[in-house]
Scaffold this motif. Structure first.
Motif, PDB file in Angstrom:
ATOM      1  N   ALA A 306       0.842  -1.187   0.000  1.00  0.00           N
ATOM      2  CA  ALA A 306       0.000   0.000   0.000  1.00  0.00           C
ATOM      3  C   ALA A 306       0.878   1.238   0.000  1.00  0.00           C
ATOM      4  N   VAL A 308       0.770   5.339   0.873  1.00  0.00           N
ATOM      5  CA  VAL A 308       0.041   6.412   1.548  1.00  0.00           C
ATOM      6  C   VAL A 308       0.668   7.733   1.124  1.00  0.00           C
ATOM      7  N   ASP A 376      -8.151   3.013   5.596  1.00  0.00           N
ATOM      8  CA  ASP A 376      -7.242   4.072   5.166  1.00  0.00           C
ATOM      9  C   ASP A 376      -6.729   4.891   6.343  1.00  0.00           C
ATOM     10  N   GLU A 377      -7.636   5.254   7.248  1.00  0.00           N
ATOM     11  CA  GLU A 377      -7.228   6.131   8.349  1.00  0.00           C
ATOM     12  C   GLU A 377      -6.196   5.461   9.253  1.00  0.00           C
ATOM     13  N   VAL A 380      -2.809   5.720   7.471  1.00  0.00           N
ATOM     14  CA  VAL A 380      -2.301   7.081   7.631  1.00  0.00           C
ATOM     15  C   VAL A 380      -1.737   7.270   9.038  1.00  0.00           C
ATOM     16  N   THR A 400      -4.994  13.271   2.146  1.00  0.00           N
ATOM     17  CA  THR A 400      -4.269  12.000   2.024  1.00  0.00           C
ATOM     18  C   THR A 400      -4.926  11.137   0.953  1.00  0.00           C
ATOM     19  N   ALA A 401      -4.164  10.178   0.452  1.00  0.00           N
ATOM     20  CA  ALA A 401      -4.699   9.168  -0.471  1.00  0.00           C
ATOM     21  C   ALA A 401      -3.992   7.859  -0.189  1.00  0.00           C
ATOM     22  N   VAL A 402      -4.746   6.774  -0.140  1.00  0.00           N
ATOM     23  CA  VAL A 402      -4.188   5.440   0.056  1.00  0.00           C
ATOM     24  C   VAL A 402      -4.440   4.625  -1.202  1.00  0.00           C
ATOM     25  N   THR A 403      -3.391   4.080  -1.759  1.00  0.00           N
ATOM     26  CA  THR A 403      -3.485   3.251  -2.953  1.00  0.00           C
ATOM     27  C   THR A 403      -3.010   1.856  -2.607  1.00  0.00           C
ATOM     28  N   ARG A 404      -3.845   0.871  -2.811  1.00  0.00           N
ATOM     29  CA  ARG A 404      -3.488  -0.516  -2.515  1.00  0.00           C
ATOM     30  C   ARG A 404      -3.158  -1.254  -3.808  1.00  0.00           C
TER      31      ARG A 404
END
Length: 478
Positions: A306, A308, A376-377, A380, A400-404
């Motif tokens: 992932a 972040v 996601d949180e 982060v 923020t952005a989370v990419t898995r």
């Protein structure tokens, strides 16, 4: 005589490059009429752009090796030559033993070639440094060996744990004791085969004169996510039919080519097929007509990770961190495995968003992929906790952005080269079929593009129908 029809299955950078080479979109002759089918809603695979904090950033791969020519050449061919830009800084650190320590110079994928620089970095303990100074004589490697085992035998376990592992982890998200030396660091294979000093061999590699003014890595202004967009646009202009949200349910050999059945029931007939999908998908499609290739493809393991990405207001930072970022050895037990200070690394980011500081972290590795299951949180929060310890960060991001990337990185254990040879031999026996992508010859962007070019070259004998016009039939609802 009409051109042959080729179906490219998979719209990552390898599939797009194959379509470009086939259609003439990347220069050279047009070899075929091309239809590209991509199951997801977007093209580009792990090259993906997006916005965080109102700033365009990469949410996948962010740099490409420039001392291999394939990616840079393709970027230039599709009109991005003026957008190429090297990193502003490549000064990286290792977060280990409770402090950020400079990544020692003179190393190749963590294998040291300058023991004085290694000592000055403070990365190793005194015991680990002493062990590295007394390099053990090793047996010559006949064919291949796991890089971790090879380096540990020569220079000690600590060199592997605190240097080789974090560097390999950033590329493969794997384990040094399983990754093939022959695939991951082929430059060291001749040293291994000769049985000479590893440190001296790495020193010779690290100090070898390079091509004048050629940077090690390149990026693109606006991010690497612009590369698949430009390749796709060039392909469309060259007549390639690009179709997203079109998964392939079945692939079967016919007397004069291949029958491709989509998940919508559409049937396409093609003279040849390029499979540019991950190994599990390729195995499923080849099980009927190339069972030997399918069985070998089933054996390729993948790691997930992932990313972040966080946007901070510079006014909230007492002082932005220095350098391009840091790596984290797994032995230290941290949650993140690396952090990139994107606004420091890429001048175009700093210029486009001078009031914003962007950085990203990565989490997860082979068989340690619990981060992908967290909300996601939480990812982060874990990232911010480690950043607080590593660089004293106390500010909070405004976006923020989370990419898995689940099952995103294929693994290359000892024997991988031979496995790929068996896969390609079995696929060749099916006829008018070629495979390309990260599962075979390397995870880097240049390696994927090179595999696409090789796949197209393999098909050259299949691309001109022997007689008459070839008509591509499409049957809806079949």
């Amino acid at each position: 005589m009409a051109q042959a029809q080729v179906v490219v299955i998979g719209g990552g950078i390898a599939g797009l490059a194959a379509a470009a080479f086939l259609s003439g979109a990347a220069g050279g002759p047009a070899r075929a009429r091309v239809t590209l089918l991509e199951a997801s809603e977007r093209l580009g695979g792990k090259l993906r752009g997006g916005e965080v904090g109102g700033v365009r950033v990469d949410l996948g791969a962010e740099s490409m090796l420039a001392r291999r020519p394939e990616a840079v050449e393709l970027a230039r061919a599709v009109g991005l030559g003026t957008e190429l830009e090297p990193p502003t800084t490549a000064k990286a650190a290792i977060w280990t033993r409770g402090a950020l320590r400079p990544l020692p110079g003179g190393q190749v994928m963590g294998v040291p070639g300058n023991l004085d620089a290694l000592a000055a970095s403070g990365v190793l303990t005194s015991e680990g440094l002493e062990r590295a100074r007394h390099e053990a004589a090793g047996e010559a490697v006949a064919d291949d060996v796991a890089i971790g085992r090879f380096v540990a035998d020569r220079l000690g376990r600590e060199v592997v744990d605190r240097l080789v592992e974090p560097l390999l982890g950033g590329v493969y998200a794997g384990h040094a004791d399983e990754i093939s030396l022959r695939v991951a660091v082929p430059q060291l294979l001749e040293i291994a085969r000769g049985g000479g000093s590893l440190v001296e061999g790495v020193h010779a590699l690290a100090t070898r004169p390079q091509t004048a003014a050629t940077p090690v890595f390149q990026g693109l202004r606006g991010g690497l996510g612009t590369l698949p967009e430009a390749v796709a646009a060039a392909c469309a202009e060259a007549g390639v039919e690009l179709r997203t949200r079109t998964a392939v349910d079945e692939l079967r050999r016919t007397p004069d080519g291949w029958r491709v059945v989509t998940d919508g029931g559409e049937v396409l007939h093609a003279d040849a097929v390029v499979l540019a999908v991950p190994a599990p998908a390729a195995a499923r499609l080849l099980r009927a007509d190339a069972p030997g290739a399918a069985a070998e493809l089933d054996g390729i393991e993948y790691a997930g990770m992932a990313l972040v990405t966080m946007a901070f207001r510079r006014a909230d930072l007492p002082g932005p961190p220095a350098g391009s970022g840091f790596l984290v050895p797994p032995v230290d037990g941290r949650r993140i495995k690396a952090s990139t200070f994107s606004s420091n690394k890429w001048g175009w980011l700093e210029r486009s968003a001078p009031d914003t500081f962007l950085l990203r972290t990565s989490l997860g590795r082979l068989r340690e992929e619990q981060p992908l299951e967290l909300p996601d949180e939480e990812l982060v929060a874990q990232s911010l906790a480690d950043l607080g310890e590593a660089i004293g960060l106390t500010a909070r991001p405004y976006d923020t952005a989370v990419t898995r990337w689940g099952a995103g990185l294929p693994q290359y254990p000892v024997g991988h080269v031979d496995r790929v040879g068996r896969i390609r031999a079995a696929a060749a026996r099916a006829g008018a079929l070629a495979l390309c992508g990260a599962a075979y010859d390397g995870v880097g962007i240049p390696a994927c593009i090179a595999s696409a070019r090789a796949a197209v070259a393999e098909l050259d004998n299949s691309l001109t129908p022997p007689t008459g016009e070839h008509v591509t039939e499409r049957t809806m609802g079949a």
